[in-house]
Design a protein around this motif. Sequence first.
Motif, PDB file in Angstrom:
ATOM      1  N   ASN A   1     -55.227   0.419   9.395  1.00  0.00           N
ATOM      2  CA  ASN A   1     -55.712  -0.825   8.824  1.00  0.00           C
ATOM      3  C   ASN A   1     -57.221  -0.937   8.986  1.00  0.00           C
ATOM      4  OD1 ASN A   1     -53.279  -1.806   7.950  1.00  0.00           O
ATOM      5  ND2 ASN A   1     -52.915  -3.040   9.764  1.00  0.00           N
ATOM      6  N   SER A   2     -57.833  -1.558   8.018  1.00  0.00           N
ATOM      7  CA  SER A   2     -59.267  -1.777   8.117  1.00  0.00           C
ATOM      8  C   SER A   2     -59.546  -2.922   9.085  1.00  0.00           C
ATOM      9  CB  SER A   2     -59.850  -2.104   6.742  1.00  0.00           C
ATOM     10  OG  SER A   2     -59.477  -3.420   6.358  1.00  0.00           O
ATOM     11  N   HIS A   3     -60.756  -2.960   9.550  1.00  0.00           N
ATOM     12  CA  HIS A   3     -61.192  -4.025  10.451  1.00  0.00           C
ATOM     13  C   HIS A   3     -61.014  -5.388   9.773  1.00  0.00           C
ATOM     14  CE1 HIS A   3     -63.567  -6.328  13.278  1.00  0.00           C
ATOM     15  NE2 HIS A   3     -64.329  -6.735  12.274  1.00  0.00           N
ATOM     16  N   TYR A   4     -61.294  -5.465   8.476  1.00  0.00           N
ATOM     17  CA  TYR A   4     -61.187  -6.729   7.739  1.00  0.00           C
ATOM     18  C   TYR A   4     -59.735  -7.210   7.677  1.00  0.00           C
ATOM     19  CZ  TYR A   4     -65.910  -5.558   6.353  1.00  0.00           C
ATOM     20  OH  TYR A   4     -67.230  -5.239   6.375  1.00  0.00           O
ATOM     21  N   CYS A   5     -58.819  -6.294   7.418  1.00  0.00           N
ATOM     22  CA  CYS A   5     -57.394  -6.663   7.362  1.00  0.00           C
ATOM     23  C   CYS A   5     -56.894  -7.105   8.731  1.00  0.00           C
ATOM     24  CB  CYS A   5     -56.554  -5.492   6.859  1.00  0.00           C
ATOM     25  SG  CYS A   5     -56.763  -5.151   5.111  1.00  0.00           S
ATOM     26  N   MET A   6     -57.262  -6.379   9.754  1.00  0.00           N
ATOM     27  CA  MET A   6     -56.827  -6.735  11.102  1.00  0.00           C
ATOM     28  C   MET A   6     -57.386  -8.098  11.504  1.00  0.00           C
ATOM     29  SD  MET A   6     -56.993  -2.977  12.890  1.00  0.00           S
ATOM     30  CE  MET A   6     -56.715  -3.592  14.529  1.00  0.00           C
ATOM     31  N   ASN A   7     -58.624  -8.375  11.147  1.00  0.00           N
ATOM     32  CA  ASN A   7     -59.239  -9.664  11.441  1.00  0.00           C
ATOM     33  C   ASN A   7     -58.505 -10.783  10.695  1.00  0.00           C
ATOM     34  OD1 ASN A   7     -61.150 -11.478  12.536  1.00  0.00           O
ATOM     35  ND2 ASN A   7     -62.338 -11.373  10.639  1.00  0.00           N
ATOM     36  N   LEU A   8     -58.183 -10.556   9.428  1.00  0.00           N
ATOM     37  CA  LEU A   8     -57.461 -11.561   8.652  1.00  0.00           C
ATOM     38  C   LEU A   8     -56.068 -11.810   9.229  1.00  0.00           C
ATOM     39  CD1 LEU A   8     -57.213 -13.499   6.292  1.00  0.00           C
ATOM     40  CD2 LEU A   8     -56.638 -11.540   4.839  1.00  0.00           C
ATOM     41  N   GLU A   9     -55.363 -10.760   9.617  1.00  0.00           N
ATOM     42  CA  GLU A   9     -54.043 -10.928  10.241  1.00  0.00           C
ATOM     43  C   GLU A   9     -54.147 -11.751  11.521  1.00  0.00           C
ATOM     44  OE1 GLU A   9     -51.572  -6.990   8.758  1.00  0.00           O
ATOM     45  OE2 GLU A   9     -52.636  -6.891  10.669  1.00  0.00           O
ATOM     46  N   HIS A  10     -55.180 -11.466  12.318  1.00  0.00           N
ATOM     47  CA  HIS A  10     -55.388 -12.215  13.560  1.00  0.00           C
ATOM     48  C   HIS A  10     -55.661 -13.696  13.257  1.00  0.00           C
ATOM     49  CE1 HIS A  10     -56.511 -12.928  17.706  1.00  0.00           C
ATOM     50  NE2 HIS A  10     -57.627 -13.503  17.270  1.00  0.00           N
ATOM     51  N   ARG A  11     -56.478 -13.960  12.256  1.00  0.00           N
ATOM     52  CA  ARG A  11     -56.791 -15.347  11.884  1.00  0.00           C
ATOM     53  C   ARG A  11     -55.568 -16.068  11.319  1.00  0.00           C
ATOM     54  NH1 ARG A  11     -62.145 -15.738   8.562  1.00  0.00           N
ATOM     55  NH2 ARG A  11     -61.740 -17.935   8.954  1.00  0.00           N
ATOM     56  N   LEU A  12     -54.773 -15.366  10.512  1.00  0.00           N
ATOM     57  CA  LEU A  12     -53.548 -15.968   9.975  1.00  0.00           C
ATOM     58  C   LEU A  12     -52.569 -16.310  11.095  1.00  0.00           C
ATOM     59  CD1 LEU A  12     -52.917 -13.723   6.845  1.00  0.00           C
ATOM     60  CD2 LEU A  12     -53.373 -16.181   6.835  1.00  0.00           C
ATOM     61  N   ALA A  13     -52.433 -15.420  12.057  1.00  0.00           N
ATOM     62  CA  ALA A  13     -51.553 -15.679  13.198  1.00  0.00           C
ATOM     63  C   ALA A  13     -52.022 -16.911  13.960  1.00  0.00           C
ATOM     64  CB  ALA A  13     -51.508 -14.463  14.110  1.00  0.00           C
ATOM     65  N   GLY A  14     -53.311 -17.003  14.194  1.00  0.00           N
ATOM     66  CA  GLY A  14     -53.852 -18.166  14.888  1.00  0.00           C
ATOM     67  C   GLY A  14     -53.633 -19.457  14.111  1.00  0.00           C
ATOM     68  N   PHE A  15     -53.837 -19.402  12.809  1.00  0.00           N
ATOM     69  CA  PHE A  15     -53.647 -20.574  11.956  1.00  0.00           C
ATOM     70  C   PHE A  15     -52.214 -21.093  12.032  1.00  0.00           C
ATOM     71  CE2 PHE A  15     -52.535 -22.493   7.858  1.00  0.00           C
ATOM     72  CZ  PHE A  15     -53.492 -23.495   7.783  1.00  0.00           C
ATOM     73  N   HIS A  16     -51.260 -20.174  12.115  1.00  0.00           N
ATOM     74  CA  HIS A  16     -49.843 -20.547  12.161  1.00  0.00           C
ATOM     75  C   HIS A  16     -49.288 -20.603  13.585  1.00  0.00           C
ATOM     76  CE1 HIS A  16     -49.181 -20.601   7.852  1.00  0.00           C
ATOM     77  NE2 HIS A  16     -49.911 -19.501   7.768  1.00  0.00           N
ATOM     78  N   ASN A  17     -50.179 -20.513  14.580  1.00  0.00           N
ATOM     79  CA  ASN A  17     -49.772 -20.562  15.995  1.00  0.00           C
ATOM     80  C   ASN A  17     -48.699 -19.528  16.317  1.00  0.00           C
ATOM     81  OD1 ASN A  17     -51.523 -22.714  16.727  1.00  0.00           O
ATOM     82  ND2 ASN A  17     -50.093 -24.130  15.746  1.00  0.00           N
ATOM     83  N   ARG A  18     -48.907 -18.307  15.887  1.00  0.00           N
ATOM     84  CA  ARG A  18     -47.995 -17.197  16.125  1.00  0.00           C
ATOM     85  C   ARG A  18     -48.752 -16.064  16.811  1.00  0.00           C
ATOM     86  NH1 ARG A  18     -44.340 -20.383  15.831  1.00  0.00           N
ATOM     87  NH2 ARG A  18     -43.230 -20.804  13.923  1.00  0.00           N
ATOM     88  N   PRO A  19     -48.034 -15.181  17.507  1.00  0.00           N
ATOM     89  CA  PRO A  19     -48.715 -14.093  18.213  1.00  0.00           C
ATOM     90  C   PRO A  19     -49.293 -13.026  17.274  1.00  0.00           C
ATOM     91  CG  PRO A  19     -46.343 -13.943  18.529  1.00  0.00           C
ATOM     92  CD  PRO A  19     -46.603 -15.231  17.818  1.00  0.00           C
TER      93      PRO A  19
END
Length: 104
Positions: A1-19
């Motif tokens: 995965n690219s750094h951008y995709c991993m960052n977006l996944e991390h932000r989406l998880a945070g937005f939805h209060n998920r790990p």
Amino acid sequence: NSHYCMNLEHRLAGFHNRPCALLCNSGYGANLSVLSSIPQAGDILILDELCHNSIFMGLRMGRVKMKEHVWTFRHNDVHHLKEMLRRALNQIDIHARRNKMEES
């Protein structure tokens, strides 16, 4: 995965209060990824008969027995869906009773 995709996944998880979160590049890819891994053997899935073929493809790739545990109801037919839900509840109830008798 690219750094951008991993960052977006991390932000989406945070937005939805998920790990964690999973980012797929299409609905097709999401259906194959999720439906081939999450449903387990013995699960009952009830689908509209006209749902996208990628849903069925994802299920075929997984552990679900298509003929026994993937049921379809007539397109947009709420009454047929209710009938399928009742049938599923009856089947779950039968399995629960059988398991209870085996434990005794």
